[in-house]
Every structure is written in structure tokens, then in C-alpha cells.
Scaffold this active site. Structure first.
Site, PDB file in Angstrom:
ATOM      1  CG  ASN A  91      30.661  21.727  50.865  1.00 31.03           C
ATOM      2  OD1 ASN A  91      30.612  22.728  50.412  1.00 31.03           O
ATOM      3  ND2 ASN A  91      30.412  21.664  52.652  1.00 31.03           N
TER       4      ASN A  91
ATOM      5  CB  SER B 198      36.227  25.791  42.397  1.00 29.53           C
ATOM      6  OG  SER B 198      36.599  26.635  41.595  1.00 29.53           O
TER       7      SER B 198
ATOM      8  CE1 TYR C   7      37.278  30.154  49.880  1.00 31.10           C
ATOM      9  CE2 TYR C   7      36.857  31.840  48.429  1.00 31.10           C
ATOM     10  CZ  TYR C   7      36.646  30.208  48.643  1.00 31.10           C
ATOM     11  OH  TYR C   7      35.498  29.935  48.737  1.00 31.10           O
TER      12      TYR C   7
ATOM     13  CE  LYS D  50      37.507  26.481  47.690  1.00 34.51           C
ATOM     14  NZ  LYS D  50      35.982  25.667  48.007  1.00 34.51           N
TER      15      LYS D  50
ATOM     16  CB  VAL E  53      25.406  30.224  49.074  1.00 35.95           C
ATOM     17  CG1 VAL E  53      24.700  29.167  49.654  1.00 35.95           C
ATOM     18  CG2 VAL E  53      25.623  29.370  47.924  1.00 35.95           C
TER      19      VAL E  53
ATOM     20  CB  THR F 189      26.526  29.099  53.966  1.00 31.01           C
ATOM     21  OG1 THR F 189      28.235  30.112  53.430  1.00 31.01           O
ATOM     22  CG2 THR F 189      26.531  28.503  52.966  1.00 31.01           C
TER      23      THR F 189
END
Length: 252
Positions: free
Chosen positions: A84, A135, A149, A153, A180, A182
Site C-alpha cells: 500500500n 495501483s 507517479y 504505478k 480516497v 487521504t
């Protein structure tokens, strides 16, 4: 389902924490890996002997053997790994990029994952275990400023496919968790305006303002169920967390 042992990276907050919470509440044993020790200590304080952790920087590949050794010392086996951890930075256009910053991103997003999974393979063969790689949609579409990034990924996602091909005893799947709520989303809003296109940056800002960002538990629960019980029909593939193919792993 009998108790299993899972390693979760980037487990101190956000998506990784949500995965850890689900698995611990399902009476599994979890081995957490992250840089922030106080958050890991707090999680262990809540769940006691079913939780152990190692506070390390995964960008240092040398920690990978320590993680597997520590998990085995704590719990005696490894049934699954959730990869993760990862970084979005640098958010910059290629013309203004720093190659050293890209190298660091690849060290974290790709090579540290490779190092950890490689060390876990012997144990995962024994347990017919599972690996879930986190991913992103950016691995399949280009976004201005997201070169390091997205490409890193994409490499991670392809690593999942290679693992599935080479290790028939291990089930591997890559999951895109969506937008998400975050710290990474905060980083996009606060640090992405200059390199991203205006429309794209405004879209991410609006997603937050309108409350449309996902609670980490929604994709986190799916990821937890996959590392717990992914079947061979998903092996080597990539899915969005809410894909119809994963209906059996989603909340009712």
C-alpha cells in the site's frame, strides 16, 4: 475462516490503516509497516498480541528481509501482503523535473515493493498466499504533472501480472482505490496547481469540497477481503475497487 497473518505497508493512516482495521477485527494477525511509530504503537495498543509492527522507511531496500523475519518471529507464517505504501511527489511537468526526484519515487513505489515481495515469496508459496498491490487510474491515463507517479504505478501494476505468471501458488491482484480522502488528496489540492492542468486541479478541489471523496474503509474493506480470500479468476489482473468483477468482495 481461520486466523491468518498479513503484512500491510503504509499502515499508519488512510487506506492502509483501514485495511489493517478490517483484518484485525476479523480476528486475523497483522504485521504493520510504516515510518510513523507512534501511530503503529497506538494500533497495537488497541489490538494487543494480534498486532506487531516495524517502523522503517521502505525506500531502504535493506529493510525487506527484516520485515519478513520480524513477521515470522511474531506469528510464524505469512499468508498475504498488501503493498500500500507509495508517494505522489514530485508533482511536476517533465520539462521541469528533477531526475533524482523521479529515482526516489521509483525507489519507493516500485523497487521497495519488489524487494519486499521477493523476500515474501518463499513464505507465500507455503501458504498459497496472496499479494494485493495498490495501483491507481493514473497508471493507465496520463495527467499533467503526474509523470513519476503514473509511470511508477504502471510498473507496479505490471509487477503484479509478472508475479501471477511466475508464481502459480500465489494469487496476485492490483487494485485502484479511487479518490480516497487521504493525505495524498490534500497534497494534490495544495501542491498540484502549478503542474496540473487547471481543469484537472479544479476537479480534485471540487471533489473534496462537495464531499465526494471516498471514506478509506470503502476500498479498504475490499482490499482486505482480497488479501484474505482472492480467487484465481482475479489473478494477475487489475480492477477498480468497485468493479463488478469484485462484487463478492464489496460491502452489501
Amino acid at each position: 475462516m481461520s486466523s491468518k497473518v498479513f503484512i500491510i505497508t503504509g499502515a499508519s493512516r488512510g487506506l492502509g490503516l483501514a485495511v489493517a482495521q478490517y483484518l484485525a477485527q476479523a480476528s486475523h494477525r497483522v504485521f504493520l509497516v510504516a515510518r510513523t511509530e507512534k501511530d503503529l504503537q497506538a494500533f497495537k495498543a488497541q489490538h494487543g498480541s494480534s498486532v506487531e509492527y516495524l517502523a522503517v522507511d521502505l525506500a531502504d531496500w535493506k529493510v525487506a528481509p527484516r520485515i519478513i523475519e520480524s513477521a515470522l518471529q511474531a506469528f510464524g507464517r505469512v499468508d498475504g501482503v498488501v503493498v500500500n505504501h507509495g508517494v505522489l511527489a514530485p508533482i511536476t511537468r517533465i520539462s521541469e523535473s528533477n531526475v533524482e526526484e523521479w529515482r526516489k519515487a521509483y525507489d519507493i513505489n516500485v523497487l521497495s515493493a519488489l524487494a519486499l515481495v521477493k523476500e515474501a515469496i518463499p513464505e507465500l508459496r507455503k501458504s498459497n498466499g496472496r499479494v494485493v498491490f495498490i495501483s491507481t487510474g493514473a497508471a493507465f491515463g496520463a495527467y499533467s504533472g503526474w509523470g513519476s507517479y503514473g509511470t511508477s504505478k504502471a510498473s507496479l501494476t505490471h509487477l503484479s501480472a509478472h508475479l501471477a505468471l511466475e508464481e502459480p501458488a500465489i494469487t496476485s491482484v492490483a487494485i485502484s482505490p479511487g479518490k480516497v480522502d487521504t493525505d495524498m488528496q490534500k497534497q494534490i489540492r495544495e501542491g498540484g496547481k502549478e503542474a496540473m492542468t487547471p481543469d484537472l486541479h479544479a476537479h480534485f478541489v471540487d471533489e473534496h469540497k462537495s464531499g465526494r471523496l471516498l471514506d478509506p474503509k470503502k476500498p479498504g474493506n475490499v482490499i482486505a477481503r482480497l488479501v484474505e480470500g482472492a480467487t484465481k479468476d482475479v489473478n494477475g489482473k487489475h480492477f477498480r475497487w468497485n468493479a463488478p468483477e469484485l462484487a463478492n468482495f464489496q460491502d452489501v
